[in-house]
Design a protein around this motif. Sequence first.
Motif, PDB file in Angstrom:
ATOM      1  N   ALA A 139     -18.455 -31.220  39.993  1.00  0.00           N
ATOM      2  CA  ALA A 139     -17.459 -30.727  39.044  1.00  0.00           C
ATOM      3  C   ALA A 139     -16.043 -31.113  39.447  1.00  0.00           C
ATOM      4  N   THR A 140     -15.167 -31.213  38.450  1.00  0.00           N
ATOM      5  CA  THR A 140     -13.746 -31.521  38.660  1.00  0.00           C
ATOM      6  C   THR A 140     -12.902 -30.358  38.158  1.00  0.00           C
ATOM      7  N   ASP A 171     -16.897 -33.619  31.993  1.00  0.00           N
ATOM      8  CA  ASP A 171     -17.422 -33.115  33.260  1.00  0.00           C
ATOM      9  C   ASP A 171     -17.729 -31.616  33.144  1.00  0.00           C
ATOM     10  N   ASP A 172     -16.812 -30.861  32.541  1.00  0.00           N
ATOM     11  CA  ASP A 172     -17.030 -29.418  32.362  1.00  0.00           C
ATOM     12  C   ASP A 172     -18.257 -29.144  31.498  1.00  0.00           C
ATOM     13  N   LEU A 173     -18.419 -29.938  30.435  1.00  0.00           N
ATOM     14  CA  LEU A 173     -19.588 -29.771  29.575  1.00  0.00           C
ATOM     15  C   LEU A 173     -20.868 -30.007  30.376  1.00  0.00           C
ATOM     16  N   GLY A 174     -20.860 -31.035  31.217  1.00  0.00           N
ATOM     17  CA  GLY A 174     -22.011 -31.304  32.080  1.00  0.00           C
ATOM     18  C   GLY A 174     -22.269 -30.162  33.052  1.00  0.00           C
ATOM     19  N   ALA A 175     -21.202 -29.599  33.612  1.00  0.00           N
ATOM     20  CA  ALA A 175     -21.346 -28.480  34.548  1.00  0.00           C
ATOM     21  C   ALA A 175     -21.939 -27.254  33.856  1.00  0.00           C
ATOM     22  N   VAL A 176     -21.493 -27.002  32.624  1.00  0.00           N
ATOM     23  CA  VAL A 176     -22.038 -25.876  31.857  1.00  0.00           C
ATOM     24  C   VAL A 176     -23.528 -26.073  31.613  1.00  0.00           C
ATOM     25  N   GLY A 304     -19.574 -35.516  49.011  1.00  0.00           N
ATOM     26  CA  GLY A 304     -19.828 -35.662  47.585  1.00  0.00           C
ATOM     27  C   GLY A 304     -18.545 -35.660  46.777  1.00  0.00           C
ATOM     28  N   LEU A 305     -17.645 -34.719  47.085  1.00  0.00           N
ATOM     29  CA  LEU A 305     -16.378 -34.648  46.365  1.00  0.00           C
ATOM     30  C   LEU A 305     -15.460 -35.813  46.717  1.00  0.00           C
ATOM     31  N   PHE A 306     -15.332 -36.081  48.013  1.00  0.00           N
ATOM     32  CA  PHE A 306     -14.340 -37.056  48.455  1.00  0.00           C
ATOM     33  C   PHE A 306     -14.791 -38.501  48.250  1.00  0.00           C
ATOM     34  N   LEU A 307     -16.062 -38.788  48.513  1.00  0.00           N
ATOM     35  CA  LEU A 307     -16.561 -40.164  48.371  1.00  0.00           C
ATOM     36  C   LEU A 307     -17.345 -40.357  47.066  1.00  0.00           C
ATOM     37  N   GLY A 308     -18.257 -39.433  46.780  1.00  0.00           N
ATOM     38  CA  GLY A 308     -19.128 -39.602  45.620  1.00  0.00           C
ATOM     39  C   GLY A 308     -18.372 -39.666  44.310  1.00  0.00           C
ATOM     40  N   ALA A 341      -9.474 -41.614  40.071  1.00  0.00           N
ATOM     41  CA  ALA A 341     -10.862 -41.335  40.422  1.00  0.00           C
ATOM     42  C   ALA A 341     -10.947 -40.449  41.665  1.00  0.00           C
ATOM     43  N   VAL A 342     -10.051 -40.683  42.626  1.00  0.00           N
ATOM     44  CA  VAL A 342     -10.024 -39.856  43.837  1.00  0.00           C
ATOM     45  C   VAL A 342      -9.646 -38.418  43.481  1.00  0.00           C
ATOM     46  N   LEU A 343      -8.663 -38.253  42.588  1.00  0.00           N
ATOM     47  CA  LEU A 343      -8.241 -36.906  42.187  1.00  0.00           C
ATOM     48  C   LEU A 343      -9.371 -36.127  41.510  1.00  0.00           C
ATOM     49  N   CYS A 344     -10.294 -36.828  40.895  1.00  0.00           N
ATOM     50  CA  CYS A 344     -11.427 -36.147  40.261  1.00  0.00           C
ATOM     51  C   CYS A 344     -12.326 -35.473  41.295  1.00  0.00           C
ATOM     52  N   GLY A 345     -12.111 -35.787  42.573  1.00  0.00           N
ATOM     53  CA  GLY A 345     -12.847 -35.123  43.642  1.00  0.00           C
ATOM     54  C   GLY A 345     -12.319 -33.740  43.973  1.00  0.00           C
ATOM     55  N   ILE A 346     -11.302 -33.285  43.245  1.00  0.00           N
ATOM     56  CA  ILE A 346     -10.825 -31.907  43.417  1.00  0.00           C
ATOM     57  C   ILE A 346     -11.744 -31.009  42.602  1.00  0.00           C
ATOM     58  N   GLY A 347     -12.596 -30.260  43.271  1.00  0.00           N
ATOM     59  CA  GLY A 347     -13.610 -29.491  42.548  1.00  0.00           C
ATOM     60  C   GLY A 347     -13.430 -27.994  42.588  1.00  0.00           C
TER      61      GLY A 347
END
Length: 397
Positions: A139-140, A171-176, A304-308, A341-347
């Motif tokens: 999740a982001t 991403d939020d929809l996927g998390a839900v 997962g957050l930082f690299l994935g 893309a890196v910022l999307c690792g903020i979960g």
Amino acid sequence: MSIPRHFANRLARSFTKLMGGEASAGVLLIVVALLAMIVANTSWAYGYHDLFHHQLAWTPIAKLDTLHLWINDALMAVFFFVVGLEIKREVLDGELSSAARRRLPVLAAAAGMAMPALVYLLAAGTAQPMQRGWAIPAATDIAFAVGVLGLLGSRVPASLRLFLLTVAIVDDLGAVAIIAVFYTAQIKLLWGIGALLMLANLILANRSGVRRPWIYLILGAALWYCVLNSGIHATIAGVLFAFTIPLKPLHRGDSMLLRLEHALVPWNSYVIVPLFGFANAGVALGGIGFRALLDPIPLGITLGLFLGKQLGIFAAIFAADRIGFAPRPAGASWMQLWGMAVLCGIGFTMSLFIGALAFPHHPLLVEEAKLGVLLGSLLSSLLGYAILRLAGAPRPA
């Protein structure tokens, strides 16, 4: 010695920029997370834990007998309601309203969820209960990521900010969907039927042209109560409820959906999410220590957050652009896209929420998951900010 006037002016402008606009919600989350960590590791730790987890003397809903449960099951339903409103608006009348617009953000979001899950499983393994944490780094956090972008101002092209928002919404929809499918306990049939009836009434009200908000709010509250008691996590009711809110303009030119969204977004950003963060981000390091960062769960979440996240999202954008499936956002360089893309690792918010669902019977693993979320989000925010800062001003589209 007095502070030079030009320095004082620069400091004032920086503070105004920091606490104004989009950046303020992200900065508030950073402050709340730090405060929770400090409180959880001082003499106030017992009071902090007692505040959120001590059984309430009285509660109108028996299942919500602690302040922590009220925050996670009731207030967070409002958070998910706002998320649902944003998703519906984008799908019907926004950046996700056409197939051409959906291609790249949907692909990027899907890759940005699959890759972190894979990295997590490779690092943490597939044994139980560790396996249940695979969705935590998927999740982001929109507020956090957009907050960092806000600190960069005009250095970031508008197209990049819009793309990040769109990816985060998908991403939020996927998390839900993940919460509904993979983190749902055994469903109680009668309560489930009650929830379906409430949902059917909401859909009927929409189709019949009902435009009185109080009718929707009463039915929505009943839907939430039925879902709460059904075994499905109560926050799912927030999203389902949002999908039934009319987007069709009223006679004044706006719509019920837009009015509710505009009214609730500030409460979401400055009350609900910070309160959730403060209640859930406090990790007592004395109980697990920094050595726990190398344990399977925190290590898997951090990686997962930082690299994935950055690998999945950036690879999807690069591949889509190169094969002609969908062009990259106009005016954004490859370095800027990497930073995004890196910022999307903020979960932060969603990852902490899923972490609590993943290990309901293992409090120590929940604490380790928090540690991984906080470290992965911190690394992603620092590196993402640095990359975008060094990338320079946006080039013309």
